[in-house]
Design an enzyme around this catalytic site. Structure first.
Site, short mmCIF file in Angstrom:
data_model
loop_
_atom_site.label_atom_id
_atom_site.label_comp_id
_atom_site.label_asym_id
_atom_site.label_seq_id
_atom_site.Cartn_x
_atom_site.Cartn_y
_atom_site.Cartn_z
N HIS A 122 0.88 -1.17 0.00
CA HIS A 122 0.00 0.00 0.00
C HIS A 122 0.92 1.23 0.00
O HIS A 122 2.03 1.17 0.54
CB HIS A 122 -0.82 -0.06 1.30
CG HIS A 122 -1.90 0.96 1.46
ND1 HIS A 122 -1.63 2.23 1.88
CD2 HIS A 122 -3.24 0.87 1.30
CE1 HIS A 122 -2.79 2.90 1.96
NE2 HIS A 122 -3.77 2.09 1.62
N ASP A 195 2.74 -4.96 7.95
CA ASP A 195 1.51 -4.19 7.75
C ASP A 195 0.37 -5.22 7.74
O ASP A 195 0.18 -5.95 6.77
CB ASP A 195 1.60 -3.43 6.43
CG ASP A 195 0.29 -2.73 6.07
OD1 ASP A 195 -0.71 -2.92 6.79
OD2 ASP A 195 0.27 -1.99 5.06
N GLN A 198 -4.84 -5.59 6.37
CA GLN A 198 -5.82 -6.48 5.71
C GLN A 198 -5.80 -7.88 6.31
O GLN A 198 -6.65 -8.71 5.98
CB GLN A 198 -5.53 -6.59 4.21
CG GLN A 198 -5.72 -5.30 3.44
CD GLN A 198 -7.17 -4.82 3.40
OE1 GLN A 198 -8.12 -5.58 3.62
NE2 GLN A 198 -7.36 -3.54 3.15
N LYS A 221 -10.98 -0.97 9.86
CA LYS A 221 -11.11 -2.14 8.97
C LYS A 221 -11.58 -3.36 9.74
O LYS A 221 -11.76 -4.43 9.18
CB LYS A 221 -9.79 -2.39 8.25
CG LYS A 221 -9.49 -1.28 7.24
CD LYS A 221 -8.27 -1.48 6.41
CE LYS A 221 -8.13 -0.29 5.47
NZ LYS A 221 -6.89 -0.31 4.69
N CYS A 358 -4.68 2.64 -4.00
CA CYS A 358 -3.52 2.98 -3.16
C CYS A 358 -2.37 2.01 -3.37
O CYS A 358 -1.62 1.70 -2.44
CB CYS A 358 -3.87 3.03 -1.67
SG CYS A 358 -5.07 4.26 -1.26
C1 LIG Z 1 -5.93 0.45 4.60
C2 LIG Z 1 -4.53 0.03 4.54
C3 LIG Z 1 -3.51 0.85 5.00
C4 LIG Z 1 -3.74 2.24 5.51
O1 LIG Z 1 -4.64 2.22 6.57
P1 LIG Z 1 -5.28 3.60 7.15
O2 LIG Z 1 -6.30 3.11 8.10
O3 LIG Z 1 -5.87 4.28 5.94
O4 LIG Z 1 -4.19 4.36 7.76
C5 LIG Z 1 -2.23 0.36 4.95
N1 LIG Z 1 -1.96 -0.86 4.48
C6 LIG Z 1 -2.92 -1.68 4.02
C7 LIG Z 1 -2.56 -3.04 3.53
C8 LIG Z 1 -4.25 -1.26 4.03
O5 LIG Z 1 -5.19 -2.07 3.58
#
Ligand SMILES: *Cc1c(COP(=O)(O)O)cnc(C)c1O
Length: 401
Positions: A122, A195, A198, A221, A358
């Site tokens: 992302h 990260d 997801q 999320k 993104c």
């Molecule tokens: C949504 C997302 C982000 C960013 O998250 P925010 O809540 O917008 O800060 C970063 N990495 C991944 C894989 C995402 O899906």
């Protein structure tokens, strides 16, 4: 939908209308609806004990502090961290990744050190590293992919210091082989940032078992509020890292000459945080703890969506990078522009994502300028998929394709 009892699927946004149609929300990888527990927890804070934390010597402030700190303890259990002090509240995954980049970067990184990321990132796990690289003179390296899109061995150089990777792509739902890569990194004492934005909505993440050094995710999320996220970091690292932001609540002693910072976790939580958001986030974790995660192969709604989309002529994108692991389906449909698809679906009350998601570098690798993405949450039903497919038939009719 999994086996969760219906009464727990209490989301006020469900059943809403949009453009005179039943709202069919299929953009859960972008953000999820908030559970009624979450809204209630936030409302209670705002209406019954609305006060700042860590400061007041009066009842409502002490209660707010207690509730806020209890969420830290919930998060600790949720990801199996060793200590509460390893849990930092941030504004989201983006906030957490920026914190790591600047704070870890300023503390530990030197000229020519290598920072490694994957092709699936992302933007929020690309841009902060680009800035650190230009400030400090580090090198941003991308894990190369073979012709069959696999990577056996990451070609770390002598000065490789950091591996910052997403667990799962928000654009195509495919996973990176994180366990294998973490093992390669650990053999060379390279620190690992995960990260998990997801991953957390669909898998149990255990930071001790994974042996990552940092892990980030977002509240919105997982059916919680926007503007709240988590940075997990190993205590030893967080202790030695310089603060990211400075100001109130993160100090022990301040004179005009110098400042002694507070201990963890306060050191990384300067200023008044999103108190109601954090308290709502705690309720979201209670909800996610009740979800029985099921493997994607057993997710009948996802499988139906995939099959029907293919039948209707959609080309699912990204499977050359591996199997889709979470209910995300990104596709192209003949040569219809994704923005046209999303706009026409919206007329029927169907919300999907369209664009670069993104993840522009990944879309370049996939050789597509834009995608249409359908992503499912716990509340999506068979009916939603029928509406989606009818909607796409309507798109084709309108555009005479
Ligand atoms: C949504 C997302 C982000 C960013 O998250 P925010 O809540 O917008 O800060 C970063 N990495 C991944 C894989 C995402 O899906």
């Amino acid at each position: 939908m999994n086996k969760l009892k219906m009464k727990n699927l209490n989301f006020p946004m469900l059943g809403k209308k949009t453009n005179n149609n039943r709202l069919v929300y299929l953009d859960n990888a972008s953000t999820t609806f908030k559970h009624a527990y979450v809204i209630e927890a936030e409302r209670k804070y705002e209406t019954e004990y609305s006060a700042n934390i860590h400061r007041g010597i009066y009842f409502i402030s002490e209660k707010a502090t207690r509730e806020y700190e209890e969420v830290r303890s919930k998060v600790k259990h949720f990801i199996n961290a060793k200590k509460e002090t390893e849990i930092i509240f941030t504004s989201g995954s983006t906030g957490s990744l920026n914190l790591i980049a600047y704070s870890y970067g300023r503390t530990f990184l030197k000229k020519n050190d290598e920072i490694w990321i994957s092709s699936l990132e992302h933007h929020s796990n690309i841009i902060p590293w680009q800035i650190i690289c230009s400030e400090i003179g580090c090198k941003l390296r991308i894990i190369p992919i073979n012709k069959d899109h696999t990577v056996k061995k990451i070609p770390f150089g002598k000065q490789a210091k950091l591996l910052a990777i997403t667990c799962i792509s928000n654009a195509i739902g495919v996973a990176n082989p994180i366990r294998n890569w973490i093992k390669q990194a650990k053999e060379r004492n390279i620190k690992v940032v995960l990260d998990a934005a997801q991953a957390v909505p669909h898998f149990k993440m255990d930071v001790q078992e994974l042996d990552c050094d940092f892990l980030v995710f977002s509240g919105h999320k997982i059916y919680g509020p926007t503007g709240v996220g988590i940075l997990y970091g190993k205590e030893k690292l967080l202790e030695t890292m310089v603060p990211y932001q400075t100001g109130g609540d993160m100090v022990k002693e301040v004179t005009f000459q110098k400042t002694i910072y507070a201990d963890l976790p306060a050191k990384f939580e300067a200023g008044t945080p999103n108190i109601s958001g954090v308290i709502g986030f705690g309720a979201a974790i209670d909800f996610v703890n009740k979800i029985k995660f099921q493997p994607i192969a057993q997710n009948t709604i996802f499988q139906k969506a995939k099959e029907k989309l293919i039948q209707i002529g959609a080309k699912i994108v990204g499977e050359e990078f591996g199997k889709i692991q979470v209910p995300i389906l990104s596709f192209t449909l003949q040569n219809i522009h994704p923005h046209d698809i999303a706009t026409i679906l919206d007329q029927k009350g169907i919300a999907v994502r369209a664009g670069h998601l993104c993840a522009q570098p990944l879309l370049n690798l996939l050789n597509v300028p834009a995608l249409t993405r359908v992503s499912l949450g716990e509340y999506n039903t068979d009916n939603d998929i029928d509406s989606l497919i009818d909607g796409i038939k309507f798109v084709k009719k309108v555009l005479k394709c």
